[in-house]
Design an enzyme around this catalytic site. Structure first.
Site, short mmCIF file in Angstrom:
data_model
loop_
_atom_site.label_atom_id
_atom_site.label_comp_id
_atom_site.label_asym_id
_atom_site.label_seq_id
_atom_site.Cartn_x
_atom_site.Cartn_y
_atom_site.Cartn_z
N HIS A 74 -4.19 -1.48 -6.17
CA HIS A 74 -3.57 -0.16 -6.23
C HIS A 74 -4.55 0.80 -6.89
O HIS A 74 -5.35 0.42 -7.74
CB HIS A 74 -2.22 -0.18 -6.95
CG HIS A 74 -2.20 -0.94 -8.23
ND1 HIS A 74 -1.71 -2.21 -8.32
CD2 HIS A 74 -2.61 -0.61 -9.48
CE1 HIS A 74 -1.80 -2.64 -9.57
NE2 HIS A 74 -2.35 -1.69 -10.28
N ASP A 110 0.82 -1.22 0.00
CA ASP A 110 0.00 0.00 0.00
C ASP A 110 0.85 1.27 0.00
O ASP A 110 0.41 2.31 0.47
CB ASP A 110 -0.96 0.03 1.21
CG ASP A 110 -1.76 -1.25 1.35
OD1 ASP A 110 -2.42 -1.63 0.37
OD2 ASP A 110 -1.73 -1.87 2.43
#
Length: 429
Positions: A41, A13
């Protein structure tokens, strides 16, 4: 022209999608080489936000060929859901290429993943329940199903039958679930055969030929260094190689092809799921980072654990990946803090560790040793050069560069595509 690898330098992340999207307009191919739809993403283009899980972020850039390599595990249902969503939003997905050697996630592995995690109770790993781990286990046990098997029903049926011989025993006798039939599995997979066939190529050949022609190939890792099955915080890791080495095994290129390795790293640290996290914050500071940074999983929606920047992990990621550059993201999230801590070492039972402790037990018990830098209050989301940043923000970046041992070549100051400060050319060095 170069082959460039982009990896996450923490627990995922970090903003790899934005980093690869930034580079995407300057490359010819973008390759996903590991993982599956267990990580996501987000790329923001204008008013549009795209959340990708299985597809390479390069699919959003015109004239770039997106590639799913042999190291990826593919859920066909998710693949075509993502393609359909992008098509309805006007994105051209016709350039997508998929390795014939990529493994498929059969429906029974999704079931096994979920029931196994529930069965483990307090000992659970924190998986996404999407069948990733069981599919990689099948691959290593040599009972996996590959994309190319879709085009020979006899082989497909034999492989499914072989896999279900053991898996049904586990489902029925251990988890008290119904047995899965060969027909239902084969039918579920064959439903996609004709649609996926035009996308299937020998990606190793395609990518090596592209490099021979002088084209630029970008390899994007799923997950991150600290989730790598070999170099991460085992067993709280993913099931694939998420370091730069995985770009070779997961796509079919040799290591001498790689020119640059870019690590994407947040200006603080986050983690989803179980496992050690030395700089984790439980109080108001942790909640501030979570809310200000929007720290909720793209794939799971789970709240991410948050903590301060950890230079020990940054140095470790640089070492095991051979990083040439860092891309620092989410610097804007730290705006408004009076002091910003940076962990530069660990204390483990009175012993100082400047590098990653050699065993997992020590890492579990590590207490961070902090240095404190002055914060800033100015809005930095519109900064487009390093000199646009407040002096204290500049000092923070320079300090991270110093304690992490690798240059910071770009800085993210907001979620938008343009909210990036370039310092060095990531492709030419």
């Amino acid at each position: 022209m170069p082959a460039v690898v982009v990896v996450g330098a923490q627990w995922g992340d970090e903003g790899k999608g934005k980093a690869t999207d930034q580079l995407g307009s300057r490359v010819d191919y973008v390759v996903k080489f590991n993982g599956g739809n267990n990580a996501g993403h987000t790329v923001v283009i204008g008013d549009e936000k795209y959340a990708l899980h299985l597809l390479p972020s390069g699919i959003l850039t015109p004239d770039v060929t997106p590639v799913i390599g042999n190291g990826v595990v593919v859920d066909l249902e998710v693949l075509f859901e993502e393609l359909r969503d992008l098509n309805t939003r006007g994105v051209d997905t016709s350039r997508l290429q998929i390795s014939a050697g990529a493994h498929l996630i059969p429906p029974y592995n999704r079931t096994l993943d979920k029931v196994t995690e529930r069965f483990l109770g307090k000992r659970q790993i924190g998986t996404t329940g999407r069948g990733i781990g069981p599919t990689y286990a099948d691959k290593m046990s040599r009972v996996g199903i590959r994309v190319q098997d879709l085009f020979d029903e006899k082989i497909l049926r034999e492989k499914v039958e072989g896999a279900l011989t053991l898996k049904n025993q586990i489902l029925v006798k251990v988890y008290n679930r119904r047995a899965v039939t060969i027909d239902e599995t084969v039918d579920a997979l064959l439903e996609y055969a004709d649609r996926v066939r035009p996308m299937v190529v020998d990606t190793s050949l395609v990518l090596n030929q592209a490099l021979d022609r002088g084209e630029t190939v970008l390899f994007e890792a799923g997950q991150a260094t600290m989730l790598d099955v070999d170099h991460g915080t085992y067993p709280f890791v993913t099931s694939s190689s998420a370091t730069a080495a995985g770009a070779c095994t997961g796509s079919g290129i040799g290591p001498t092809r790689i020119d640059r390795v870019i690590g994407v790293i947040k200006a603080y640290t986050t983690r989803v799921g179980e496992g050690p996290f030395p700089t984790e914050l439980d109080g108001d500071d942790g909640e501030y980072l979570r809310k200000t940074g929007g720290e909720y999983g793209v794939t799971t929606g789970r709240a991410r654990r948050t903590g301060w920047y950890d230079a020990v992990i940054a140095r470790y990621a640089s070492r095991v990946n051979g990083l040439t550059d860092f891309v620092l993201t989410k610097l804007d999230v730290l705006t408004g803090l009076e002091k910003v801590p940076v962990a530069v070492a660990y204390d483990v039972d009175g012993e100082r560790f400047d590098e990653m402790p050699p065993d997992q037990s020590a890492f579990h018990h590590a207490t961070p040793i902090y240095e404190y830098l002055d914060g800033w209050w100015e809005d930095i989301t519109h900064a487009r050069t390093f000199d646009d940043l407040p002096v204290n923000a500049q000092r923070y970046v320079e300090h991270l560069e110093s304690v992490s041992g690798t240059r910071i070549s770009a800085i993210g100051v907001g979620p938008d595509r343009e909210a990036t400060i370039p310092r060095y050319d990531l492709l030419s060095g």
